[in-house]
Design an enzyme around this catalytic site. Structure first.
Site, PDB file in Angstrom:
ATOM      1  N   ASP A 111       0.845  -1.200   0.000  1.00  0.00           N
ATOM      2  CA  ASP A 111       0.000   0.000   0.000  1.00  0.00           C
ATOM      3  C   ASP A 111       0.876   1.245   0.000  1.00  0.00           C
ATOM      4  O   ASP A 111       0.884   2.029   0.961  1.00  0.00           O
ATOM      5  CB  ASP A 111      -0.929  -0.026   1.229  1.00  0.00           C
ATOM      6  CG  ASP A 111      -1.796  -1.276   1.253  1.00  0.00           C
ATOM      7  OD1 ASP A 111      -2.292  -1.670   0.175  1.00  0.00           O
ATOM      8  OD2 ASP A 111      -1.964  -1.864   2.336  1.00  0.00           O
ATOM      9  N   LYS A 131       0.766  -8.355  -2.074  1.00  0.00           N
ATOM     10  CA  LYS A 131      -0.634  -8.017  -2.323  1.00  0.00           C
ATOM     11  C   LYS A 131      -0.675  -6.628  -2.938  1.00  0.00           C
ATOM     12  O   LYS A 131      -0.070  -5.691  -2.419  1.00  0.00           O
ATOM     13  CB  LYS A 131      -1.438  -8.063  -1.021  1.00  0.00           C
ATOM     14  CG  LYS A 131      -2.941  -7.910  -1.245  1.00  0.00           C
ATOM     15  CD  LYS A 131      -3.730  -8.123   0.028  1.00  0.00           C
ATOM     16  CE  LYS A 131      -3.674  -6.935   0.938  1.00  0.00           C
ATOM     17  NZ  LYS A 131      -4.318  -5.715   0.422  1.00  0.00           N
ATOM     18  N   LYS A 152     -11.105  -6.103  -3.684  1.00  0.00           N
ATOM     19  CA  LYS A 152     -12.345  -6.405  -2.930  1.00  0.00           C
ATOM     20  C   LYS A 152     -13.559  -6.293  -3.842  1.00  0.00           C
ATOM     21  O   LYS A 152     -14.474  -5.490  -3.661  1.00  0.00           O
ATOM     22  CB  LYS A 152     -12.487  -5.515  -1.705  1.00  0.00           C
ATOM     23  CG  LYS A 152     -11.408  -5.800  -0.676  1.00  0.00           C
ATOM     24  CD  LYS A 152     -11.687  -5.223   0.670  1.00  0.00           C
ATOM     25  CE  LYS A 152     -10.563  -5.545   1.636  1.00  0.00           C
ATOM     26  NZ  LYS A 152      -9.253  -4.969   1.228  1.00  0.00           N
ATOM     27  N   LEU A 153     -13.535  -7.166  -4.837  1.00  0.00           N
ATOM     28  CA  LEU A 153     -14.556  -7.124  -5.883  1.00  0.00           C
ATOM     29  C   LEU A 153     -15.931  -7.456  -5.312  1.00  0.00           C
ATOM     30  O   LEU A 153     -16.069  -8.298  -4.423  1.00  0.00           O
ATOM     31  CB  LEU A 153     -14.202  -8.134  -6.972  1.00  0.00           C
ATOM     32  CG  LEU A 153     -12.867  -7.868  -7.671  1.00  0.00           C
ATOM     33  CD1 LEU A 153     -12.420  -9.088  -8.473  1.00  0.00           C
ATOM     34  CD2 LEU A 153     -12.985  -6.649  -8.576  1.00  0.00           C
ATOM     35  N   ILE A 179     -21.791  -8.462 -10.122  1.00  0.00           N
ATOM     36  CA  ILE A 179     -22.390  -9.695 -10.632  1.00  0.00           C
ATOM     37  C   ILE A 179     -21.274 -10.611 -11.147  1.00  0.00           C
ATOM     38  O   ILE A 179     -20.217 -10.132 -11.569  1.00  0.00           O
ATOM     39  CB  ILE A 179     -23.422  -9.400 -11.747  1.00  0.00           C
ATOM     40  CG1 ILE A 179     -22.790  -8.574 -12.872  1.00  0.00           C
ATOM     41  CG2 ILE A 179     -24.646  -8.710 -11.184  1.00  0.00           C
ATOM     42  CD1 ILE A 179     -23.694  -8.416 -14.091  1.00  0.00           C
ATOM     43  N   GLN A 233      -2.852  -3.162  13.157  1.00  0.00           N
ATOM     44  CA  GLN A 233      -4.212  -3.379  13.674  1.00  0.00           C
ATOM     45  C   GLN A 233      -4.264  -4.334  14.865  1.00  0.00           C
ATOM     46  O   GLN A 233      -5.320  -4.887  15.185  1.00  0.00           O
ATOM     47  CB  GLN A 233      -5.112  -3.873  12.557  1.00  0.00           C
ATOM     48  CG  GLN A 233      -5.270  -2.824  11.465  1.00  0.00           C
ATOM     49  CD  GLN A 233      -6.263  -3.271  10.441  1.00  0.00           C
ATOM     50  OE1 GLN A 233      -7.458  -3.223  10.653  1.00  0.00           O
ATOM     51  NE2 GLN A 233      -5.746  -3.741   9.327  1.00  0.00           N
TER      52      GLN A 233
END
Ligand code: XMP
Length: 199
Positions: free
Chosen positions: A9, A30, A58-59, A62, A157
């Protein structure tokens, strides 16, 4: 290889420096929106020259659209992509998909994650909170070694290095904790994945 997936990130130049530094140490990288927006989709090919790449967009769409996006990132060299478990039962299947079943932060997943883990099948694995080792242990017991378990939430975190692995995870996803000080990857020395050698 250490059972760590470095979450890149950061900007493109910093990401490339990091992958060169970590390529023989971590099991994979990632890549998320941050890097894809800045570097374009070709950043996936660039980084996959150095290691396994999980694409984390984070799809949530549909199945037809999700499958099209996954085709594109896999064509660029990623092994797989993360998508939202709340899509279930309209969830595509296959070995290219990691399903987010419960997040590190409180969300409505807290009310459905056990059901997701019970019912979602024919995917590569699950993304679970590494700062909640009891959740990881519960899921590993449920699914055995049929699915990979990868866990963010380490360091920044609150999860401690190795805690989720000891609870049954295969790989810990780590962003800020190692982006700030890459030498910290040595904290994973001696730890291993529970079931799978590759992310
Ligand atoms: P940090 O810097 O907190 O980055 O180590 C975590 C990375 O994992 C991704 N990710 C998640 N993060 N809860 C999280 O906190 C989740 O459920 C989750 N799923 C994926 C996050 O996007 C970042 O790259």
């Amino acid at each position: 290889m250490l059972p760590v997936i470095a979450a890149l990130d950061v900007g493109v130049l910093k990401a490339l420096d990091l992958v060169k530094l970590l390529k023989d140490k971590v099991a994979g990288f990632k890549v998320g929106w941050d890097l894809v927006f800045e570097g374009g989709i070709s950043i996936i090919s660039e980084i996959s020259r150095y290691g396994n790449v999980i694409v984390d967009l984070k799809l949530a769409d549909i199945p037809y659209i999700v499958n099209r996006v996954i085709d594109k990132v896999v064509e660029k060299g990623a092994c797989c992509a993360i998508l939202h478990g709340f899509l279930y039962p309209s969830l595509p299947k296959g070995d290219r998909l990691y399903v987010l079943a419960k997040m590190t932060a409180p969300t409505l997943y807290d009310e459905v994650w056990e059901r997701l883990v019970e019912q979602v099948r024919d995917v590569r694995g699950f993304v679970l909170p590494g700062n909640k080792p009891e959740v990881v242990a519960y899921v590993r017991k449920k699914v055995g070694c049929s699915y990979r378990i990868i866990t963010p939430g380490i360091g920044a975190q609150g999860g401690r290095p190795g805690e989720a692995l000891r609870a049954g995870a295969d790989f810990e996803i780590v962003g800020r904790y190692i982006l700030e000080k890459p030498d910290r990857v040595t904290e994973w020395a001696g730890l291993s994945s529970r079931c799978f050698n590759t992310p």
